[in-house]
Design a protein around this motif. Sequence first.
Motif, mmCIF file in Angstrom:
data_model
loop_
_atom_site.group_PDB
_atom_site.id
_atom_site.type_symbol
_atom_site.label_atom_id
_atom_site.label_comp_id
_atom_site.label_asym_id
_atom_site.label_seq_id
_atom_site.Cartn_x
_atom_site.Cartn_y
_atom_site.Cartn_z
ATOM 1 N N ARG A 66 -49.564 3.251 41.026
ATOM 2 C CA ARG A 66 -49.041 3.705 39.726
ATOM 3 C C ARG A 66 -47.593 4.151 39.866
ATOM 4 O O ARG A 66 -46.755 3.880 38.987
ATOM 5 N N ALA A 67 -47.285 4.833 40.969
ATOM 6 C CA ALA A 67 -45.907 5.293 41.181
ATOM 7 C C ALA A 67 -44.959 4.119 41.352
ATOM 8 O O ALA A 67 -43.844 4.113 40.801
ATOM 9 N N LEU A 68 -45.385 3.099 42.099
ATOM 10 C CA LEU A 68 -44.520 1.933 42.321
ATOM 11 C C LEU A 68 -44.290 1.162 41.023
ATOM 12 O O LEU A 68 -43.193 0.631 40.795
ATOM 13 N N LYS A 69 -45.315 1.086 40.177
ATOM 14 C CA LYS A 69 -45.177 0.328 38.936
ATOM 15 C C LYS A 69 -44.169 0.956 37.972
ATOM 16 O O LYS A 69 -43.667 0.267 37.081
ATOM 17 N N THR A 70 -43.891 2.251 38.152
ATOM 18 C CA THR A 70 -42.875 2.883 37.300
ATOM 19 C C THR A 70 -41.459 2.578 37.770
ATOM 20 O O THR A 70 -40.500 2.799 37.027
ATOM 21 N N ARG A 71 -41.323 2.095 39.007
ATOM 22 C CA ARG A 71 -39.992 1.850 39.581
ATOM 23 C C ARG A 71 -39.731 0.394 39.917
ATOM 24 O O ARG A 71 -38.587 0.025 40.172
ATOM 25 N N LEU A 72 -40.783 -0.432 39.982
ATOM 26 C CA LEU A 72 -40.638 -1.810 40.427
ATOM 27 C C LEU A 72 -41.335 -2.762 39.459
ATOM 28 O O LEU A 72 -42.303 -2.395 38.803
ATOM 29 N N PRO A 73 -40.866 -4.019 39.387
ATOM 30 C CA PRO A 73 -41.605 -5.019 38.595
ATOM 31 C C PRO A 73 -42.943 -5.318 39.269
ATOM 32 O O PRO A 73 -43.124 -5.096 40.481
ATOM 33 N N ASP A 74 -43.878 -5.845 38.499
ATOM 34 C CA ASP A 74 -45.236 -6.065 38.998
ATOM 35 C C ASP A 74 -45.263 -6.925 40.257
ATOM 36 O O ASP A 74 -46.068 -6.694 41.157
ATOM 37 N N TYR A 75 -44.390 -7.964 40.316
ATOM 38 C CA TYR A 75 -44.454 -8.877 41.458
ATOM 39 C C TYR A 75 -43.967 -8.235 42.758
ATOM 40 O O TYR A 75 -44.142 -8.809 43.835
ATOM 41 N N MET A 76 -43.386 -7.026 42.677
ATOM 42 C CA MET A 76 -42.956 -6.321 43.879
ATOM 43 C C MET A 76 -43.929 -5.217 44.291
ATOM 44 O O MET A 76 -43.701 -4.542 45.297
#
Length: 421
Positions: A66-76
């Motif tokens: 969840r934290a990554l999805k706030t900072r990165l696009p889904d494919y990353m």
Amino acid sequence: VKIRGFRIELGEIEARLREQASVGETVVVAQEGPTGKQLVAYVVPLDRTLLDDAVAQSTGRETLRRALKTRLPDYMVPTHLMFLERMPLTPNGKLDRKGLPLPDVSQMQQVYVAPESELEQQVAAIWAQILGVERVGLADHFFESGGHSLLAMQVISRLRQLLGREVPLRTMFEQPRLQGFVETLCNSHESQASVLQILPVSRQQPLALSYAQERQWFLWQLDPHSAAYHVPSTLRLRGWLDHAALQRSFDSLVARHESLRTQVHQDEGQAFQIIRENGTVAILHEQVNEADLQRRVETEIAQPFDLQQGPLLRVTLLRLAEDDHVLVLVQHHIVSDGWSMQVMVDELVQLYAAYSQGQDLQLPALPIQYADYAQWQRDWMTGGERDRQMGYWQALLGGEPSVLELPLDRPRPSVQSFRGA
């Protein structure tokens, strides 16, 4: 790295992970998995209790995602997040990438809840086959189990073929867990819509291009010398090579797949497919040394195709030594893509393995070919789908789309600059 057409900076993902208070060390790598290349993040957590508690690990992975999805696009966002007690190191203290454990999908899935209804079991079997896993439970998440958009499209296609259900692709993203996905199927009237079956069409008539092929034809006419839409694959062959078996394998592939003997012709502004009769594949043989290998492969990949004359499959065998060769396969995107190339390579390996042992191999017959799909797509669109899609976009955009007004104080781009872009 490049995954499914997206260029990804692994260091950027690692930086976003290090921002999380629960993360000590981390490294992100791209690994080959059952569904192709995927991102795997390895994390040494600051909270060591995570290492002994499977439930806590599942919660921790979900929190990091969840934290990554706030900072990165889904494919990353990594497909797999693995918690380690420590990073494996080489004798000189550097990260030992070969010592990183492979992700175990079964351990990272939710607690297994067996599908019960017939539809749940049917959809679970489709998911498991496409994801390359032993089983899929009701709580399992399609994308967290290794799925991605291309595999989601395969699910939609299998549902159409095996169950006769037309399911919007967005359903896979809105309901990525099996239970929610199946419930949506049961409650959706759209999924029960009749599906136009893909049937073989007569080869004694002009064969339409698919819309994707029509785009490729347009782009090729703008720049026939461009290699932007070449689909290459190189195979290193070490050991004794049976040249006759290799030639026979390619001849069998071309006889099996009409796309490999397809050309494009145009008459009065209308482009259509021409499928040549079966024939042999011309394999170019050339002696090279290791120093020139990379340059020679790149030269072969960049060599332009003539879509009107063909062939649109080019095979080159580069000989470095008697027991060391590099096989270079290049196709044009108008007759192939990444998935199709992998199918061809897999079948090539099967055929060569049989022929080189003096055995015969009969691959399963193909009920339809790409030209049949192209005609199906045209019929589908003219049967009302075009109007439905146009209505959707016009409503979304607020009526008739307006003309894009370009700035007047800049020079208009030339055809040459467009090609460069």
